[in-house]
Scaffold this motif. Structure first.
Motif, PDB file in Angstrom:
ATOM      1  N   GLU A 164      12.711  -6.718  24.425  1.00  0.00           N
ATOM      2  CA  GLU A 164      11.798  -6.753  23.281  1.00  0.00           C
ATOM      3  C   GLU A 164      10.398  -6.278  23.648  1.00  0.00           C
ATOM      4  O   GLU A 164       9.916  -6.467  24.759  1.00  0.00           O
ATOM      5  CB  GLU A 164      11.714  -8.160  22.715  1.00  0.00           C
ATOM      6  N   ARG A 165       9.752  -5.648  22.652  1.00  0.00           N
ATOM      7  CA  ARG A 165       8.351  -5.265  22.737  1.00  0.00           C
ATOM      8  C   ARG A 165       7.574  -6.041  21.682  1.00  0.00           C
ATOM      9  O   ARG A 165       8.152  -6.615  20.757  1.00  0.00           O
ATOM     10  CB  ARG A 165       8.185  -3.772  22.489  1.00  0.00           C
ATOM     11  N   CYS A 166       6.266  -6.032  21.816  1.00  0.00           N
ATOM     12  CA  CYS A 166       5.419  -6.724  20.847  1.00  0.00           C
ATOM     13  C   CYS A 166       4.066  -6.035  20.788  1.00  0.00           C
ATOM     14  O   CYS A 166       3.709  -5.240  21.663  1.00  0.00           O
ATOM     15  CB  CYS A 166       5.249  -8.197  21.227  1.00  0.00           C
ATOM     16  N   CYS A 167       3.314  -6.326  19.735  1.00  0.00           N
ATOM     17  CA  CYS A 167       1.944  -5.837  19.639  1.00  0.00           C
ATOM     18  C   CYS A 167       1.060  -6.747  20.488  1.00  0.00           C
ATOM     19  O   CYS A 167       1.057  -7.967  20.312  1.00  0.00           O
ATOM     20  CB  CYS A 167       1.475  -5.842  18.191  1.00  0.00           C
ATOM     21  N   THR A 168       0.344  -6.140  21.416  1.00  0.00           N
ATOM     22  CA  THR A 168      -0.482  -6.907  22.337  1.00  0.00           C
ATOM     23  C   THR A 168      -1.675  -6.068  22.777  1.00  0.00           C
ATOM     24  O   THR A 168      -1.545  -4.849  22.969  1.00  0.00           O
ATOM     25  CB  THR A 168       0.326  -7.343  23.574  1.00  0.00           C
ATOM     26  N   LEU A 169      -2.814  -6.712  22.924  1.00  0.00           N
ATOM     27  CA  LEU A 169      -4.031  -5.986  23.311  1.00  0.00           C
ATOM     28  C   LEU A 169      -3.934  -5.381  24.702  1.00  0.00           C
ATOM     29  O   LEU A 169      -4.685  -4.454  25.032  1.00  0.00           O
ATOM     30  CB  LEU A 169      -5.241  -6.926  23.233  1.00  0.00           C
ATOM     31  N   ILE A 170      -3.005  -5.889  25.525  1.00  0.00           N
ATOM     32  CA  ILE A 170      -2.870  -5.348  26.875  1.00  0.00           C
ATOM     33  C   ILE A 170      -1.755  -4.294  26.941  1.00  0.00           C
ATOM     34  O   ILE A 170      -1.390  -3.844  28.016  1.00  0.00           O
ATOM     35  CB  ILE A 170      -2.587  -6.468  27.902  1.00  0.00           C
ATOM     36  N   GLY A 171      -1.245  -3.897  25.772  1.00  0.00           N
ATOM     37  CA  GLY A 171      -0.202  -2.881  25.727  1.00  0.00           C
ATOM     38  C   GLY A 171      -0.774  -1.472  25.742  1.00  0.00           C
ATOM     39  O   GLY A 171      -1.980  -1.253  25.892  1.00  0.00           O
ATOM     40  N   LYS A 172       0.108  -0.495  25.563  1.00  0.00           N
ATOM     41  CA  LYS A 172      -0.291   0.913  25.522  1.00  0.00           C
ATOM     42  C   LYS A 172      -0.603   1.313  24.081  1.00  0.00           C
ATOM     43  O   LYS A 172       0.027   0.828  23.148  1.00  0.00           O
ATOM     44  CB  LYS A 172       0.820   1.795  26.089  1.00  0.00           C
ATOM     45  N   PRO A 173      -1.564   2.219  23.898  1.00  0.00           N
ATOM     46  CA  PRO A 173      -1.931   2.641  22.537  1.00  0.00           C
ATOM     47  C   PRO A 173      -0.715   3.162  21.766  1.00  0.00           C
ATOM     48  O   PRO A 173       0.148   3.846  22.326  1.00  0.00           O
ATOM     49  CB  PRO A 173      -2.946   3.763  22.770  1.00  0.00           C
ATOM     50  N   ALA A 174      -0.641   2.827  20.491  1.00  0.00           N
ATOM     51  CA  ALA A 174       0.476   3.259  19.655  1.00  0.00           C
ATOM     52  C   ALA A 174      -0.009   3.405  18.221  1.00  0.00           C
ATOM     53  O   ALA A 174      -0.654   2.515  17.678  1.00  0.00           O
ATOM     54  CB  ALA A 174       1.623   2.251  19.724  1.00  0.00           C
ATOM     55  N   ARG A 175       0.333   4.552  17.618  1.00  0.00           N
ATOM     56  CA  ARG A 175      -0.075   4.804  16.231  1.00  0.00           C
ATOM     57  C   ARG A 175       1.123   5.262  15.409  1.00  0.00           C
ATOM     58  O   ARG A 175       1.858   6.167  15.809  1.00  0.00           O
ATOM     59  CB  ARG A 175      -1.173   5.869  16.163  1.00  0.00           C
ATOM     60  N   THR A 176       1.286   4.630  14.255  1.00  0.00           N
ATOM     61  CA  THR A 176       2.326   4.993  13.302  1.00  0.00           C
ATOM     62  C   THR A 176       1.705   5.115  11.919  1.00  0.00           C
ATOM     63  O   THR A 176       1.036   4.190  11.466  1.00  0.00           O
ATOM     64  CB  THR A 176       3.439   3.922  13.251  1.00  0.00           C
ATOM     65  N   ASP A 177       1.897   6.258  11.258  1.00  0.00           N
ATOM     66  CA  ASP A 177       1.476   6.421   9.868  1.00  0.00           C
ATOM     67  C   ASP A 177       2.677   6.154   8.963  1.00  0.00           C
ATOM     68  O   ASP A 177       3.771   6.690   9.201  1.00  0.00           O
ATOM     69  CB  ASP A 177       0.953   7.829   9.608  1.00  0.00           C
TER      70      ASP A 177
ATOM     71  N   SER B  28       0.834  -1.199   0.000  1.00  0.00           N
ATOM     72  CA  SER B  28       0.000   0.000   0.000  1.00  0.00           C
ATOM     73  C   SER B  28       0.869   1.249   0.000  1.00  0.00           C
ATOM     74  O   SER B  28       1.944   1.280   0.610  1.00  0.00           O
ATOM     75  CB  SER B  28      -0.916  -0.010   1.228  1.00  0.00           C
ATOM     76  N   GLN B  29       0.393   2.284  -0.697  1.00  0.00           N
ATOM     77  CA  GLN B  29       1.163   3.534  -0.740  1.00  0.00           C
ATOM     78  C   GLN B  29       1.199   4.211   0.619  1.00  0.00           C
ATOM     79  O   GLN B  29       2.175   4.869   0.972  1.00  0.00           O
ATOM     80  CB  GLN B  29       0.553   4.481  -1.780  1.00  0.00           C
ATOM     81  N   SER B  30       0.171   4.051   1.413  1.00  0.00           N
ATOM     82  CA  SER B  30       0.138   4.619   2.762  1.00  0.00           C
ATOM     83  C   SER B  30      -0.741   3.749   3.651  1.00  0.00           C
ATOM     84  O   SER B  30      -1.689   3.114   3.177  1.00  0.00           O
ATOM     85  CB  SER B  30      -0.391   6.057   2.742  1.00  0.00           C
ATOM     86  N   LEU B  31      -0.404   3.691   4.913  1.00  0.00           N
ATOM     87  CA  LEU B  31      -1.191   2.917   5.867  1.00  0.00           C
ATOM     88  C   LEU B  31      -1.004   3.470   7.263  1.00  0.00           C
ATOM     89  O   LEU B  31       0.006   4.131   7.566  1.00  0.00           O
ATOM     90  CB  LEU B  31      -0.803   1.442   5.834  1.00  0.00           C
ATOM     91  N   THR B  32      -1.965   3.209   8.114  1.00  0.00           N
ATOM     92  CA  THR B  32      -1.904   3.588   9.520  1.00  0.00           C
ATOM     93  C   THR B  32      -1.883   2.324  10.365  1.00  0.00           C
ATOM     94  O   THR B  32      -2.749   1.456  10.214  1.00  0.00           O
ATOM     95  CB  THR B  32      -3.109   4.461   9.919  1.00  0.00           C
TER      96      THR B  32
END
Length: 306
Positions: A192-205, A174-178
């Motif tokens: 190490e960190r990982c994507c987890t539902l109990i983690g803190k909110p994080a957004r990267t465009d 994709s040309q762009s994604l969030t």
């Protein structure tokens, strides 16, 4: 032991006689630092020794110095200074340099180099990073020259616009994604960190800039692939979680080149291909809007054949 200048000001002539404590409170100084200044500060008024109980009058020159809580050694370093004023220092940090000393590494960090620079330029300041970069991430970092300035950034909740350059393995379709996945510690690891539902909110465009094909034998599982595609992207951070870009892109199956902690390969580059290339913010001390840019480093340019 060296001392750092915490306050250096001429009290406005319209100000009536005031207590030292009242003057200090007006300077965006935290309660913790006020206590240190009261107990350990070296105070002069108009060049004469003073104490916390000395009254301050309009037109007085107030100077307060304080010994740093932790004295780091000085290391001569070729700093690439992008911007400097009386309050902050912006540096293009090279990859492989720690931000500050640790229990095992005492010299050769950015803090050691900045303190050496202050000595050479006759500046009585300390090392107060506004934000940090991983050792192997290059790019822009902002250093407050005093704890007062650092506290002003925190108190005014200064908003930063951060744009990172990254090179990932694979073809991002994709040309762009969030990417909007929470991030937390990986179970069983302190690094190490990982994507987890109990983690803190994080957004990267993420915005795709270019794709690059390279011919290089890479071991992937039991197979050897000779034709690889790298994607050059730019990432805008809306949160500042540890390893955020590295974790988010790896989670989608596009680890950073050189990031062997999160699935990348060292065959392309010997560190994660991540660079903090753009930073914009309002200086809380001057209210000036500042935009800074740091050019892409040579090792990442080589990957892109630039």
């Amino acid at each position: 032991m060296k001392t750092a200048t915490i306050i250096d000001l001429i009290v406005h002539t319209d100000v009536h006689t005031q207590s030292m404590n009242h003057i200090i409170k007006q300077q965006h100084i935290s309660q913790r630092l006020r206590r240190r200044l009261k107990n350990d500060g070296i105070i002069t008024i108009n060049g004469q020794p003073a104490t916390w109980d000395t009254l301050v009058h309009g037109g007085d020159h107030l100077l307060i110095r304080l010994a740093p809580e932790q004295e780091f050694s000085r290391t001569q370093m070729d700093l690439e200074i992008i911007y400097e004023d009386k309050y902050i220092l912006a540096i293009n940090k090279p990859a492989g340099v720690l931000m500050h000393p640790t229990s095992t590494v005492r010299d050769g960090t950015l803090a050691n180099g900045v303190l050496y620079y202050y000595d050479e330029t006759k500046q009585a300041h300390d090392f107060h990073p506004i934000h940090r970069l991983d050792k192997d991430t290059s790019g822009l970092v902002i250093i407050a020259k005093t704890s007062v300035v650092q506290h002003a950034f925190d108190k005014q909740r200064t908003k930063f616009q951060k744009v990172y350059d990254a090179i990932v393995e694979g073809t991002v379709p994709s040309q762009s994604l969030t990417i909007n996945y929470p991030i937390g510690r990986k179970p069983g690891s302190i690094i190490e960190r990982c994507c987890t539902l109990i983690g803190k909110p994080a957004r990267t465009d993420v915005t795709v800039l270019t794709h690059h094909s390279i011919s290089q034998p890479i071991q992937i599982g039991n197979n050897v692939s000779t034709q690889q595609v790298l994607t050059y992207v730019q990432c805008v951070l809306y949160t500042g979680r540890t390893h955020q870009i590295r974790v988010h892109l790896s989670h989608l199956g596009f680890p950073l080149a050189g990031d062997d902690l999160y699935g990348g390969h060292l065959d392309y580059i010997r560190r994660q291909a991540l660079h903090a290339g753009y930073l914009a913010f309002t200086n809380p001390m001057t209210q000036e809007y500042i935009e800074l840019r740091a050019p892409l480093p040579k090792d990442m340019k080589r990957l892109l054949h630039l």
